[in-house]
Each structure stands twice: as C-alpha cells, then as structure tokens.
Scaffold this active site. Structure first.
Site, PDB file in Angstrom:
ATOM      1  N   ALA A  41      44.968  37.071  42.881  1.00  0.00           N
ATOM      2  CA  ALA A  41      44.916  37.956  43.653  1.00  0.00           C
ATOM      3  C   ALA A  41      44.470  39.141  43.029  1.00  0.00           C
ATOM      4  CB  ALA A  41      46.196  37.391  44.531  1.00  0.00           C
TER       5      ALA A  41
ATOM      6  N   GLY B 106      46.024  32.983  41.454  1.00  0.00           N
ATOM      7  CA  GLY B 106      44.930  32.565  43.104  1.00  0.00           C
ATOM      8  C   GLY B 106      42.964  32.239  42.178  1.00  0.00           C
TER       9      GLY B 106
ATOM     10  N   GLU C 113      44.294  28.726  41.607  1.00  0.00           N
ATOM     11  CA  GLU C 113      44.709  27.509  43.722  1.00  0.00           C
ATOM     12  C   GLU C 113      43.219  27.325  43.627  1.00  0.00           C
ATOM     13  OE1 GLU C 113      47.153  30.579  44.692  1.00  0.00           O
ATOM     14  OE2 GLU C 113      48.727  29.553  44.850  1.00  0.00           O
TER      15      GLU C 113
ATOM     16  N   GLU D 288      51.897  34.507  38.043  1.00  0.00           N
ATOM     17  CA  GLU D 288      52.795  34.961  39.267  1.00  0.00           C
ATOM     18  C   GLU D 288      53.553  35.053  38.602  1.00  0.00           C
ATOM     19  OE1 GLU D 288      51.052  32.058  39.734  1.00  0.00           O
ATOM     20  OE2 GLU D 288      49.610  32.390  41.096  1.00  0.00           O
TER      21      GLU D 288
HETATM   22  N1  CO8 Z   1      43.967  42.092  40.184  1.00  0.00           N
HETATM   23  C1  CO8 Z   1      43.499  43.855  40.528  1.00  0.00           C
HETATM   24  N2  CO8 Z   1      42.638  44.027  39.125  1.00  0.00           N
HETATM   25  C2  CO8 Z   1      42.571  42.987  37.861  1.00  0.00           C
HETATM   26  C3  CO8 Z   1      43.356  41.819  38.182  1.00  0.00           C
HETATM   27  C4  CO8 Z   1      44.154  41.588  39.364  1.00  0.00           C
HETATM   28  N3  CO8 Z   1      44.892  40.138  39.619  1.00  0.00           N
HETATM   29  N4  CO8 Z   1      43.117  41.267  36.771  1.00  0.00           N
HETATM   30  C5  CO8 Z   1      42.383  42.699  36.409  1.00  0.00           C
HETATM   31  N5  CO8 Z   1      42.615  43.363  37.096  1.00  0.00           N
HETATM   32  C6  CO8 Z   1      41.703  44.517  37.081  1.00  0.00           C
HETATM   33  C7  CO8 Z   1      42.357  45.166  35.600  1.00  0.00           C
HETATM   34  O1  CO8 Z   1      43.498  46.004  36.106  1.00  0.00           O
HETATM   35  C8  CO8 Z   1      41.852  46.089  34.772  1.00  0.00           C
HETATM   36  O2  CO8 Z   1      41.011  47.355  35.779  1.00  0.00           O
HETATM   37  P1  CO8 Z   1      41.049  49.041  35.068  1.00  0.00           P
HETATM   38  O3  CO8 Z   1      40.021  48.112  34.258  1.00  0.00           O
HETATM   39  O4  CO8 Z   1      41.499  49.391  36.083  1.00  0.00           O
HETATM   40  O5  CO8 Z   1      42.320  48.878  33.853  1.00  0.00           O
HETATM   41  C9  CO8 Z   1      40.581  44.811  35.040  1.00  0.00           C
HETATM   42  O6  CO8 Z   1      40.671  44.939  35.831  1.00  0.00           O
HETATM   43  C10 CO8 Z   1      39.662  44.480  33.915  1.00  0.00           C
HETATM   44  O7  CO8 Z   1      41.449  43.823  33.066  1.00  0.00           O
HETATM   45  P2  CO8 Z   1      42.385  44.243  31.494  1.00  0.00           P
HETATM   46  O8  CO8 Z   1      41.741  45.581  30.897  1.00  0.00           O
HETATM   47  O9  CO8 Z   1      43.419  43.535  32.263  1.00  0.00           O
HETATM   48  O10 CO8 Z   1      41.346  42.649  31.061  1.00  0.00           O
HETATM   49  P3  CO8 Z   1      41.189  41.222  29.849  1.00  0.00           P
HETATM   50  O11 CO8 Z   1      40.431  41.401  28.754  1.00  0.00           O
HETATM   51  O12 CO8 Z   1      42.437  42.719  28.879  1.00  0.00           O
HETATM   52  O13 CO8 Z   1      42.474  40.949  30.273  1.00  0.00           O
HETATM   53  C11 CO8 Z   1      43.544  39.384  32.165  1.00  0.00           C
HETATM   54  C12 CO8 Z   1      42.095  39.632  31.527  1.00  0.00           C
HETATM   55  C13 CO8 Z   1      44.487  38.451  31.212  1.00  0.00           C
HETATM   56  C14 CO8 Z   1      43.054  39.070  33.064  1.00  0.00           C
HETATM   57  C15 CO8 Z   1      44.674  40.958  32.328  1.00  0.00           C
HETATM   58  O14 CO8 Z   1      43.486  40.982  33.415  1.00  0.00           O
HETATM   59  C16 CO8 Z   1      45.649  39.847  33.789  1.00  0.00           C
HETATM   60  O15 CO8 Z   1      46.303  39.262  32.908  1.00  0.00           O
HETATM   61  N6  CO8 Z   1      44.847  40.284  34.927  1.00  0.00           N
HETATM   62  C17 CO8 Z   1      45.947  39.665  35.780  1.00  0.00           C
HETATM   63  C18 CO8 Z   1      45.931  38.355  36.268  1.00  0.00           C
HETATM   64  C19 CO8 Z   1      47.016  38.083  37.295  1.00  0.00           C
HETATM   65  O16 CO8 Z   1      48.576  37.689  36.819  1.00  0.00           O
HETATM   66  N7  CO8 Z   1      46.917  37.223  37.800  1.00  0.00           N
HETATM   67  C20 CO8 Z   1      47.738  36.598  38.637  1.00  0.00           C
HETATM   68  C21 CO8 Z   1      48.104  37.519  40.002  1.00  0.00           C
HETATM   69  S1  CO8 Z   1      49.009  36.977  41.378  1.00  0.00           S
HETATM   70  C22 CO8 Z   1      48.053  35.432  42.399  1.00  0.00           C
HETATM   71  O17 CO8 Z   1      46.675  35.736  41.679  1.00  0.00           O
HETATM   72  C23 CO8 Z   1      48.763  34.609  43.468  1.00  0.00           C
HETATM   73  C24 CO8 Z   1      49.782  35.449  43.692  1.00  0.00           C
HETATM   74  C25 CO8 Z   1      50.262  34.592  44.815  1.00  0.00           C
HETATM   75  C26 CO8 Z   1      49.831  34.922  46.008  1.00  0.00           C
HETATM   76  C27 CO8 Z   1      50.430  35.927  46.177  1.00  0.00           C
HETATM   77  C28 CO8 Z   1      50.361  36.941  47.430  1.00  0.00           C
HETATM   78  C29 CO8 Z   1      50.738  38.233  47.023  1.00  0.00           C
END
Ligand code: CO8
Length: 257
Positions: free
Chosen positions: A65, A108, A111, A131
C-alpha cells in the site's frame, strides 16, 4: 478510463496487466487501485479474455500500500471507504490469474500474489508482510490467504516478524508454483496462461470457483473480521508513528497506544 499507472494488453485470449509506477516501487496508491479495478471489470466481461497475467517491473512487483498516501488517513475515513490498502477486486476475478513476480512483493503487493491462482516467480522475487513494522496489519487477505497457502506457523513467522522470504523459501512453503530465471519469467507465464486459455472459458470459471470453495465460507468470514481489525489500527498513535517514521527514514518510536 485511460490508465497512467498500469498497462493492459490482450493477445490470444491472454490479458497482461502490468503494474507500472516505478518511481514509488509500484506502491498501490488509490489511483492505481482504481485503475486496476476498472481494468479487471473490463477484462472479466471481455469474451476474448480467458486468462490473466498480473505482473510488475523487473526490480519490484509491488512494495505494498502507498504509505505516503495512507499515513494521513483517519479511522473514520478508512471505515467509510472500506479501505484495504490493496486491489481487493482481484480476489473476485472469475477467470484464472497467473502472477509473474520479480523483485519485491510486500504487504498489499504480497496480498495481490496471494489472490492469484498460479504464481511464477523469478529468482529475485521477495515476499513479505512488513505491515507490523509500520504499526498496522494486512487488510486485504494477508492474515487469511497466507496461512491457507503456507500453513499457520510459517505465516505467523512472516506476519509477526515482518521479515521477507526469497523465491526458494516461498516455493518450498507453497506460495510459489515455480521459479524461473528472470529473463524467462514473462515467457513462462505466457505459456502457462496460453495453455489455461486454450480451455473452455465457462468451465475455467466453474473450476476456479470450485477450487476456491474449498476455503470460501470460513475465508469470507475471516476477511470481514480482518478488515475491521485492520481499520482499528487507524485508531492507534503507533500506526501513524510507524508510517511517518518510514517516510522520514527513521526508526519508529512505538508507544503501545
Ligand atoms: N509506499 C510509498 N512509497 C514507497 C513504498 C510504499 N509502500 N515503498 C517504497 N516507497 C518509496 C520510498 O519512500 C522511496 O521514495 P523516495 O525516493 O521519495 O524516498 C522510493 O519508493 C524508493 O524506496 P527505498 O528508497 O526505500 O528503496 P529500497 O530499495 O532501499 O527499499 C523496500 C525497497 C525494501 C521495498 C522499501 O522501500 C520498503 O520497505 N518499502 C515499504 C514496504 C512496506 O512496508 N510495505 C507495506 C505497506 S503496508 C501494506 O501494504 C498493507 C497495509 C494494509 C492495509 C493497509 C491499509 C492502510
């Protein structure tokens, strides 16, 4: 509806839906979910489509998400919108769906994979549910479909720790159908989809429906239960803190409230 964040093509009864928002690692923002939902509606009612391939980019399938969009949402808003943080329309898609996964499939994004019927993974694929590390929990089936796919204890290990598993571990666990080299990913998915699509469209629908029925009744109750609990996390300061900390690139300070 024209699409900016996904790409849709159809060839020989096989549709390919590619998530294409690389600047945000294919994070599932509201616009992307709306576009996917609209495309799935159209593909399902298109008599020239008998199977669907869902894929992402070379480095990332979908990083979950959109945390930046989600961080400001309130408890009242997520309940009113029945927000799930994912494209839950995919779970109701009546025709077979083949996931072709390279790179991260998280939250997500994982999922979406769990909603697919056959999962082809590149060696680079990484699956997980982080999450908990941002103060919330899955809202689109992660706590229900993942345990069904890989068993309770493996699912608990992933969901409670937030760790990722690689393609090999995911195949051994039962989430992935087969692993192929990255350069063969789409070709393999296409070949599987073409075999499936060569069969009777109405029978494919019945077959898929019947296989899903194995878990459908407890699953539907479980999904409704999960959605409510997920939405409840929006009543916690820790959910806000977790998402803000991610965006500000710092460790979250959870206060258990
Ligand atoms: N949402 C928004 N932006 C994101 C997300 C995300 N999930 N993941 C990465 N980005 C963005 C980063 O903020 C970054 O943006 P910027 O360049 O502006 O700083 C850009 O993408 C690149 O990301 P990273 O620099 O972090 O890239 P890395 O290669 O170092 O790391 C990862 C890659 C490991 C994938 C890392 O980005 C990460 O951990 N991302 C978050 C993953 C996460 O936590 N996902 C779960 C989110 S919650 C969900 O999916 C379900 C929620 C359940 C329902 C929820 C409803 C509310």
């Amino acid at each position: 509806m024209s699409y900016e964040l996904i790409d849709v093509s159809i060839e020989a009864k096989v549709a390919i839906l590619r998530i294409d928002r690389p600047r945000a690692l294919n994070a599932l923002c509201d616009q992307l979910v709306d576009e996917m939902t609209d495309a799935l509606d159209g593909l399902e009612s298109n008599p020239d489509v008998s199977a669907l391939i869902l894929t992402g980019g070379d480095e990332v399938f979908a990083a979950g998400a959109d945390l930046k969009e989600m961080t400001g949402k309130t408890f009242v808003e997520v309940v009113a919108q029945n927000f799930s943080g994912c494209c839950h329309r995919l779970a109701k898609f009546e025709l077979p769906v083949i996931a072709a996964v390279a790179g991260y499939a998280l939250g997500g994004g994982c999922e979406l994979v769990e909603m697919c019927d056959i999962v082809i993974a590149a060696e680079s694929a990484k699956f997980g549910h982080p999450e908990i590390s941002v103060g919330t929990m899955p809202g689109a089936g992660g706590t229900q479909r993942l345990p069904l796919a890989i068993g309770k204890h493996k699912a608990m290990d992933l969901l409670l720790s937030g760790r990722m598993m690689d393609a090999k571990e995911a195949e051994l666990a039962g989430l992935v159908s087969r692993i192929v080299p990255r350069e063969e990913l789409l070709e393999t998915a296409r070949s599987v989809a073409q075999t499936v699509a060569s069969y009777s469209r109405p029978v494919l629908k019945l077959l898929k429906q019947s296989i899903l029925q194995a878990h459908a009744i407890p699953l539907s109750e479980g999904l409704a239960f999960e959605r409510k609990l997920f939405q409840m996390t929006f009543g916690f300061d820790d959910r806000k803190e977790g998402m803000e900390a991610f965006i500000e690139k710092r460790k979250p300070r959870f206060l258990n409230r």
